[in-house]
Write a protein that holds these residues in place. Structure first.
Motif, PDB file in Angstrom:
ATOM      1  N   PHE A  54      -8.508  -9.893   0.022  1.00 47.38           N
ATOM      2  CA  PHE A  54      -7.357  -9.216   0.637  1.00 47.38           C
ATOM      3  C   PHE A  54      -7.205  -9.602   2.096  1.00 47.38           C
ATOM      4  CE2 PHE A  54      -8.530  -6.680  -2.928  1.00 47.38           C
ATOM      5  CZ  PHE A  54      -7.309  -6.375  -3.493  1.00 47.38           C
ATOM      6  N   LEU A  55      -5.993  -9.926   2.446  1.00 49.09           N
ATOM      7  CA  LEU A  55      -5.672 -10.161   3.853  1.00 49.09           C
ATOM      8  C   LEU A  55      -4.467  -9.276   4.135  1.00 49.09           C
ATOM      9  CD1 LEU A  55      -6.001 -14.018   3.644  1.00 49.09           C
ATOM     10  CD2 LEU A  55      -7.635 -12.458   4.673  1.00 49.09           C
ATOM     11  N   PRO A  56      -4.727  -8.019   4.497  1.00 47.35           N
ATOM     12  CA  PRO A  56      -3.630  -7.037   4.573  1.00 47.35           C
ATOM     13  C   PRO A  56      -2.541  -7.441   5.552  1.00 47.35           C
ATOM     14  CG  PRO A  56      -5.761  -5.988   4.827  1.00 47.35           C
ATOM     15  CD  PRO A  56      -5.996  -7.463   4.900  1.00 47.35           C
ATOM     16  N   LYS A  57      -1.311  -7.163   5.182  1.00 47.24           N
ATOM     17  CA  LYS A  57      -0.181  -7.442   6.072  1.00 47.24           C
ATOM     18  C   LYS A  57      -0.116  -6.405   7.178  1.00 47.24           C
ATOM     19  CE  LYS A  57       4.666  -8.766   6.024  1.00 47.24           C
ATOM     20  NZ  LYS A  57       4.448  -9.969   6.812  1.00 47.24           N
ATOM     21  N   ILE A  58      -0.558  -5.183   6.854  1.00 48.20           N
ATOM     22  CA  ILE A  58      -0.583  -4.154   7.889  1.00 48.20           C
ATOM     23  C   ILE A  58      -2.016  -3.648   8.051  1.00 48.20           C
ATOM     24  CG2 ILE A  58       1.802  -3.361   7.832  1.00 48.20           C
ATOM     25  CD1 ILE A  58       1.124  -1.414   5.716  1.00 48.20           C
ATOM     26  N   SER A  59      -2.291  -3.095   9.203  1.00 48.29           N
ATOM     27  CA  SER A  59      -3.650  -2.666   9.527  1.00 48.29           C
ATOM     28  C   SER A  59      -4.152  -1.637   8.514  1.00 48.29           C
ATOM     29  CB  SER A  59      -3.652  -2.040  10.921  1.00 48.29           C
ATOM     30  OG  SER A  59      -4.847  -1.331  11.107  1.00 48.29           O
ATOM     31  N   THR A  60      -5.399  -1.792   8.103  1.00 46.29           N
ATOM     32  CA  THR A  60      -5.964  -0.839   7.147  1.00 46.29           C
ATOM     33  C   THR A  60      -7.055  -0.004   7.802  1.00 46.29           C
ATOM     34  OG1 THR A  60      -7.472  -2.520   6.364  1.00 46.29           O
ATOM     35  CG2 THR A  60      -5.457  -2.228   5.109  1.00 46.29           C
ATOM     36  N   ASP A  61      -6.889   0.273   9.097  1.00 39.74           N
ATOM     37  CA  ASP A  61      -7.872   1.107   9.789  1.00 39.74           C
ATOM     38  C   ASP A  61      -7.880   2.533   9.244  1.00 39.74           C
ATOM     39  OD1 ASP A  61      -8.503  -1.024  11.238  1.00 39.74           O
ATOM     40  OD2 ASP A  61      -7.313  -0.479  12.998  1.00 39.74           O
ATOM     41  N   ILE A  62      -6.729   2.950   8.707  1.00 41.97           N
ATOM     42  CA  ILE A  62      -6.654   4.307   8.163  1.00 41.97           C
ATOM     43  C   ILE A  62      -7.165   4.263   6.722  1.00 41.97           C
ATOM     44  CG2 ILE A  62      -5.089   6.251   7.745  1.00 41.97           C
ATOM     45  CD1 ILE A  62      -3.147   4.677   9.694  1.00 41.97           C
ATOM     46  N   SER A  63      -8.106   5.160   6.390  1.00 44.41           N
ATOM     47  CA  SER A  63      -8.810   5.013   5.111  1.00 44.41           C
ATOM     48  C   SER A  63      -7.885   5.125   3.894  1.00 44.41           C
ATOM     49  CB  SER A  63      -9.929   6.028   5.015  1.00 44.41           C
ATOM     50  OG  SER A  63      -9.389   7.320   5.107  1.00 44.41           O
ATOM     51  N   LEU A  69      -4.218  -0.384  -0.202  1.00 45.88           N
ATOM     52  CA  LEU A  69      -3.980  -1.817   0.007  1.00 45.88           C
ATOM     53  C   LEU A  69      -5.145  -2.679  -0.470  1.00 45.88           C
ATOM     54  CD1 LEU A  69      -2.157  -1.714   3.460  1.00 45.88           C
ATOM     55  CD2 LEU A  69      -1.168  -1.941   1.183  1.00 45.88           C
ATOM     56  N   GLN A  70      -6.285  -2.047  -0.752  1.00 39.42           N
ATOM     57  CA  GLN A  70      -7.415  -2.755  -1.365  1.00 39.42           C
ATOM     58  C   GLN A  70      -7.956  -1.856  -2.472  1.00 39.42           C
ATOM     59  OE1 GLN A  70     -10.285  -4.210   1.504  1.00 39.42           O
ATOM     60  NE2 GLN A  70      -8.711  -4.443   3.046  1.00 39.42           N
ATOM     61  N   PRO A  71      -7.170  -1.634  -3.508  1.00 34.57           N
ATOM     62  CA  PRO A  71      -7.513  -0.601  -4.486  1.00 34.57           C
ATOM     63  C   PRO A  71      -8.636  -1.016  -5.445  1.00 34.57           C
ATOM     64  CG  PRO A  71      -5.517  -1.724  -5.139  1.00 34.57           C
ATOM     65  CD  PRO A  71      -5.915  -2.325  -3.835  1.00 34.57           C
ATOM     66  N   PRO A  72      -9.328  -0.019  -6.009  1.00 34.61           N
ATOM     67  CA  PRO A  72     -10.325  -0.324  -7.037  1.00 34.61           C
ATOM     68  C   PRO A  72      -9.638  -0.726  -8.346  1.00 34.61           C
ATOM     69  CG  PRO A  72     -10.136   2.038  -6.731  1.00 34.61           C
ATOM     70  CD  PRO A  72      -9.251   1.407  -5.693  1.00 34.61           C
ATOM     71  N   LEU A  73     -10.413  -1.342  -9.230  1.00 34.81           N
ATOM     72  CA  LEU A  73      -9.834  -1.899 -10.459  1.00 34.81           C
ATOM     73  C   LEU A  73      -9.156  -0.834 -11.328  1.00 34.81           C
ATOM     74  CD1 LEU A  73      -9.351  -4.367 -12.218  1.00 34.81           C
ATOM     75  CD2 LEU A  73     -11.623  -4.080 -13.192  1.00 34.81           C
ATOM     76  N   TRP A  74      -9.751   0.367 -11.409  1.00 36.10           N
ATOM     77  CA  TRP A  74      -9.142   1.400 -12.254  1.00 36.10           C
ATOM     78  C   TRP A  74      -7.739   1.734 -11.766  1.00 36.10           C
ATOM     79  CZ3 TRP A  74      -7.411   5.940 -10.170  1.00 36.10           C
ATOM     80  CH2 TRP A  74      -7.962   6.369  -8.968  1.00 36.10           C
ATOM     81  N   PHE A  75      -7.571   1.730 -10.445  1.00 36.65           N
ATOM     82  CA  PHE A  75      -6.266   2.061  -9.878  1.00 36.65           C
ATOM     83  C   PHE A  75      -5.247   0.952 -10.175  1.00 36.65           C
ATOM     84  CE2 PHE A  75      -3.045   2.121  -6.572  1.00 36.65           C
ATOM     85  CZ  PHE A  75      -2.691   3.469  -6.554  1.00 36.65           C
ATOM     86  N   VAL A  76      -5.728  -0.301 -10.168  1.00 38.38           N
ATOM     87  CA  VAL A  76      -4.833  -1.430 -10.469  1.00 38.38           C
ATOM     88  C   VAL A  76      -4.255  -1.249 -11.872  1.00 38.38           C
ATOM     89  CG1 VAL A  76      -4.653  -3.943 -10.686  1.00 38.38           C
ATOM     90  CG2 VAL A  76      -6.194  -2.953  -8.986  1.00 38.38           C
ATOM     91  N   HIS A  77      -5.128  -0.862 -12.813  1.00 44.00           N
ATOM     92  CA  HIS A  77      -4.642  -0.662 -14.188  1.00 44.00           C
ATOM     93  C   HIS A  77      -3.662   0.519 -14.263  1.00 44.00           C
ATOM     94  CE1 HIS A  77      -6.861  -3.815 -16.078  1.00 44.00           C
ATOM     95  NE2 HIS A  77      -8.012  -3.388 -15.592  1.00 44.00           N
ATOM     96  N   VAL A  78      -3.950   1.589 -13.511  1.00 48.35           N
ATOM     97  CA  VAL A  78      -3.022   2.736 -13.479  1.00 48.35           C
ATOM     98  C   VAL A  78      -1.655   2.272 -12.970  1.00 48.35           C
ATOM     99  CG1 VAL A  78      -2.510   4.930 -12.323  1.00 48.35           C
ATOM    100  CG2 VAL A  78      -4.799   4.514 -13.250  1.00 48.35           C
TER     101      VAL A  78
END
Lengths: 302, 160
Positions: A54-63, A69-78
């Motif tokens: 992942f190379l986020p387009k916007i800052s991912t400092d906020i959790s 923006l960098q989701p776990p695999l289960w979330f990708v399937h959802v």
């Protein structure tokens, strides 16, 4: 009686027409998006934080942003399950404008999550199309909406031609830019540009094969043919007498791009040519083939 | 009704203005500044696809080194979605059009941190990495066939 400019403008952009063109476009577009999102789903793992990069387009400092923006695999399937549910609703014309809006929001989210690294014209055209489907009309024929309202899938209600004109204008603009830019882009004065394209990172086995067997004179000729087609396409698509030549030319052109470069996403533009036909003519064509199921009058159920 | 019509007319005229401006950008490379830039850039993106024909193919090469200095090539394609063209476009950071080669360092550092973690999770641990960009002439015999005619290498990053 001679029409004023304003009347012509009104008739061109706002006249009331049968909705079957827009409904057919809805069904075709939904099926195409299913194909597209299905191909993305195949790579689901690579969109997850466990396996992808992942190379986020916007800052991912906020959790919370990091999660989305960098989701776990289960979330990708959802995400893909929800997308396909919405696409199915869109396909059958159930709450069409709401599903178009939700699909548009999901596509914007997917862009910031991952697709921006492969930000392409086709993805923007998909988003533009979803935005046009926010205008009413796409579920006024061949839809659950009509079935719920009138008790028949074949019932229909008239719509404004406006969204069809937006589609037609955008297709025109796309071909205008793509074609005319080639007149000034370096390299488009000989067949070498095709040779380098067929043998590039995009080249398919068929593309490499053509690069091996086709003489450079033939490639030169193919470039001229491409320029001729693309540069006249924005006008030819609108002219009733010759538009079928351009429909066929566009089909051959996009199919060859798919076969030689594997860039298949623009194939959606071919079924979209239906917006250049008169909606009344499309309605008559569909009505004749419905064997009497479609009434000549709106909302009347046979 | 009048209000609705005013809204659609305004929307239509805005669309036509933005599209006309995007066509101007397509033909002249002139990009206006100000608030209209974002929609014009978006519209431009819908009318100017595929300008990437080149006489060279390009690719990243990543090598991992263990504690003893043994080098192992790491195939990058397994970390990126799509077919070869898409994988390649993502790896070469085609979308970072504003980044010069000297300024790609921080981006590729983040890129390598993630690949290091993924490789570690699969039982392959490396002490360091080196990343190169390579280019070679296109060749009808195959995607990599042109490498026989010479490969140019540009060193990008040593990590950590």
């Amino acid at each position: 009686m001679k029409q004023t400019l304003l009347q012509r403008w009104d008739r061109f952009f706002y006249r009331t027409v049968p909705p079957h063109t827009f409904a057919i476009l809805r069904i075709g577009f939904a099926l195409f998006l299913m194909l597209y999102w299905g191909s993305e789903w195949r790579d689901a793992a690579l969109f997850s934080r466990e396996f992808g990069v992942f190379l986020p387009k916007i800052s991912t400092d906020i959790s919370i942003l990091t999660f989305f923006l960098q989701p776990p695999l289960w979330f990708v399937h959802v995400f893909f399950v929800i997308t396909f549910l919405l696409l199915t609703m869109f396909l059958v014309g159930y709450r069409t404008r709401t599903t178009a809006l939700l699909l548009l929001i999901l596509s914007i989210y997917f862009y910031f999550w991952n697709q921006w690294l492969f930000a392409t014209s086709f993805y923007r055209l998909f988003q533009f199309s979803l935005a046009v489907f926010l205008f009413p009309g796409a579920d006024k024929a061949f839809s659950m909406a009509m079935w719920r309202k009138h008790g028949s899938f074949w019932a229909w209600q008239p719509m404004s031609i406006f969204p069809l004109r937006l589609f037609a204008l955008q297709l025109t603009a796309t071909y205008l830019g793509v074609g005319w830019q080639k007149l000034i882009l370096p390299g488009w004065d000989s067949g070498a540009v095709l040779f380098h394209s067929f043998t590039s990172r995009w080249g398919t086995s068929f593309g490499f094969y053509l690069a091996r067997i086709l003489p450079s004179e033939f490639l030169d000729w193919l470039v001229w043919l491409t320029l001729l087609l693309e540069c006249t396409m924005p006008f030819g698509l609108w002219i009733r007498k010759v538009q079928w030549i351009y429909f066929l030319g566009g089909f051959v052109f996009h199919t060859l791009i798919t076969l030689t470069l594997g860039i298949w996403w623009f194939q959606i533009m071919v079924p979209m040519y239906i917006v250049f036909l008169d909606p009344e003519a499309v309605f008559q064509w569909v009505r004749v083939r419905s064997k009497g199921k479609i009434s000549p009058d709106s909302s009347a159920v046979l | 009704m009048q209000q609705h019509r005013f809204f659609t007319d305004a929307l239509l005229l805005s669309y036509l203005v933005v599209t006309a401006a995007a066509f101007t950008v397509t033909m002249t490379d002139w990009m206006p500044s100000g608030f209209l830039q974002a929609p014009i850039r978006y519209s431009y993106g819908m009318m100017a696809p595929y300008q990437g024909a080149s006489q060279y193919n390009r690719e990243l090469q990543l090598v991992g080194y263990d504690d003893k200095g043994t080098a192992t090539p790491i195939p990058l394609d397994s970390y990126f979605p799509g077919l070869r063209g898409e994988k390649n476009s993502r790896q070469l950071l085609d979308q970072f059009i504003d980044l010069s080669i000297e300024n790609t360092g921080p981006v590729y550092r983040s890129f390598l941190e993630q690949i290091r973690d993924h490789e570690h999770a699969q039982g392959r641990t490396y002490a360091s990495f080196q990343l190169w960009k390579e280019r070679w002439p296109t060749d009808a015999r195959g995607y990599r066939a042109g490498r026989e005619r010479g490969v140019e290498r540009i060193f990008l990053l040593r990590f950590p």
